[in-house]
Design a protein around this motif. Structure first.
Motif, PDB file in Angstrom:
ATOM      1  N   ASN A 110      -3.052  -5.946   2.245  1.00  0.00           N
ATOM      2  CA  ASN A 110      -3.413  -4.796   0.668  1.00  0.00           C
ATOM      3  C   ASN A 110      -4.123  -5.761  -0.066  1.00  0.00           C
ATOM      4  O   ASN A 110      -5.211  -5.192  -0.661  1.00  0.00           O
ATOM      5  CB  ASN A 110      -1.788  -4.299   0.554  1.00  0.00           C
ATOM      6  CG  ASN A 110      -2.465  -3.498  -0.975  1.00  0.00           C
ATOM      7  OD1 ASN A 110      -3.519  -2.603  -0.506  1.00  0.00           O
ATOM      8  ND2 ASN A 110      -1.252  -3.093  -1.355  1.00  0.00           N
ATOM      9  N   SER A 159      -2.524   2.179  -3.141  1.00  0.00           N
ATOM     10  CA  SER A 159      -3.161   1.814  -2.383  1.00  0.00           C
ATOM     11  C   SER A 159      -4.413   1.779  -3.380  1.00  0.00           C
ATOM     12  O   SER A 159      -5.425   1.708  -2.424  1.00  0.00           O
ATOM     13  CB  SER A 159      -3.250   2.640  -1.579  1.00  0.00           C
ATOM     14  OG  SER A 159      -2.298   2.773  -0.955  1.00  0.00           O
ATOM     15  N   ASP A 160      -4.563   2.264  -4.442  1.00  0.00           N
ATOM     16  CA  ASP A 160      -5.707   2.040  -5.596  1.00  0.00           C
ATOM     17  C   ASP A 160      -5.847   1.194  -6.768  1.00  0.00           C
ATOM     18  O   ASP A 160      -6.857   0.688  -7.067  1.00  0.00           O
ATOM     19  CB  ASP A 160      -6.263   3.383  -6.371  1.00  0.00           C
ATOM     20  CG  ASP A 160      -4.392   3.936  -7.144  1.00  0.00           C
ATOM     21  OD1 ASP A 160      -3.692   3.129  -7.229  1.00  0.00           O
ATOM     22  OD2 ASP A 160      -5.292   4.969  -7.467  1.00  0.00           O
ATOM     23  N   PRO A 215       0.767  -0.647   0.246  1.00  0.00           N
ATOM     24  CA  PRO A 215      -0.249   0.480  -0.080  1.00  0.00           C
ATOM     25  C   PRO A 215       0.397   0.924  -0.451  1.00  0.00           C
ATOM     26  O   PRO A 215       1.927   0.956   0.118  1.00  0.00           O
ATOM     27  CB  PRO A 215      -0.635  -0.438   1.614  1.00  0.00           C
ATOM     28  CG  PRO A 215       0.183  -0.898   2.508  1.00  0.00           C
ATOM     29  CD  PRO A 215       0.731  -1.880   1.381  1.00  0.00           C
ATOM     30  N   ARG A 216      -0.015   1.848  -0.729  1.00  0.00           N
ATOM     31  CA  ARG A 216       1.227   3.824  -1.009  1.00  0.00           C
ATOM     32  C   ARG A 216       0.271   4.385  -0.396  1.00  0.00           C
ATOM     33  O   ARG A 216      -0.307   4.456  -1.513  1.00  0.00           O
ATOM     34  CB  ARG A 216       1.827   3.510  -2.782  1.00  0.00           C
ATOM     35  CG  ARG A 216       2.732   4.479  -2.111  1.00  0.00           C
ATOM     36  CD  ARG A 216       3.239   5.095  -3.422  1.00  0.00           C
ATOM     37  NE  ARG A 216       3.496   6.322  -3.585  1.00  0.00           N
ATOM     38  CZ  ARG A 216       4.824   6.589  -4.482  1.00  0.00           C
ATOM     39  NH1 ARG A 216       4.722   5.443  -5.645  1.00  0.00           N
ATOM     40  NH2 ARG A 216       4.819   7.699  -4.584  1.00  0.00           N
ATOM     41  N   LYS A 217       0.897   5.322   0.631  1.00  0.00           N
ATOM     42  CA  LYS A 217      -0.035   6.597   1.087  1.00  0.00           C
ATOM     43  C   LYS A 217       0.659   7.475   0.516  1.00  0.00           C
ATOM     44  O   LYS A 217       1.858   7.635   1.432  1.00  0.00           O
ATOM     45  CB  LYS A 217      -0.627   6.429   2.621  1.00  0.00           C
ATOM     46  CG  LYS A 217      -1.682   5.274   2.794  1.00  0.00           C
ATOM     47  CD  LYS A 217      -3.151   5.418   2.410  1.00  0.00           C
ATOM     48  CE  LYS A 217      -4.168   4.714   2.861  1.00  0.00           C
ATOM     49  NZ  LYS A 217      -5.041   4.497   1.217  1.00  0.00           N
TER      50      LYS A 217
END
Length: 142
Positions: A90, A119-120, A34-36
């Motif tokens: 994830n 994250s998408d 995940p990447r925020k």
């Protein structure tokens, strides 16, 4: 879309928003963390300005945590298990269908190929208008 590499995980979420139907051809699933993109609050930015040593310490902590992956990538495979768990989480968060989750879960250890961040990506593949195709891909991509 043919492929699920670094460019694809950026492109697929964007095109999935607009496409009436999206077919994604995947030969090998990738590990995706995940990447925020976190916005740094003004108070913390002000603290960094007032205390440059604090900014340097935070930057050093980020650098060394990323750099420590090299130990896991160079023979200490158990050090990669936490990342693998995060990547599996994830997938579970983004994909409802257990069969599709299985198709998107790599069969190799994390770090054997490029580790991706998004994250998408999984929510885009989870849309009812998106189909992930994994069977017979070798013939198409050779």
């Amino acid at each position: 879309m043919i492929g699920t590499g670094a460019s694809a995980i950026q492109f697929i979420p964007e095109i999935a928003k607009e496409a009436a139907e999206l077919h994604v051809y995947q030969r090998t699933p990738a590990w995706v963390l995940p990447r925020k993109n976190v916005k740094i609050p003004e108070s913390i930015r002000a603290a960094f300005t007032r205390m440059p040593i604090l900014a340097k310490a935070v930057r050093a902590a980020i650098y060394w945590s990323a750099e420590s992956l090299s130990m896991g990538l160079n023979g200490h495979l158990n050090l990669m298990r936490p990342l693998e768990s995060i990547a599996k989480w994830n997938i579970a968060q983004g994909i409802d269908d257990p069969v599709l989750r299985g198709k998107l879960t790599p069969s190799y250890r994390i770090g054997c190929k490029r580790i991706l961040g998004s994250s998408d990506y999984y929510p885009a593949l989870n849309r009812p208008t998106t189909t992930v195709i994994t069977e017979g891909i070798s013939e198409i991509t050779e």
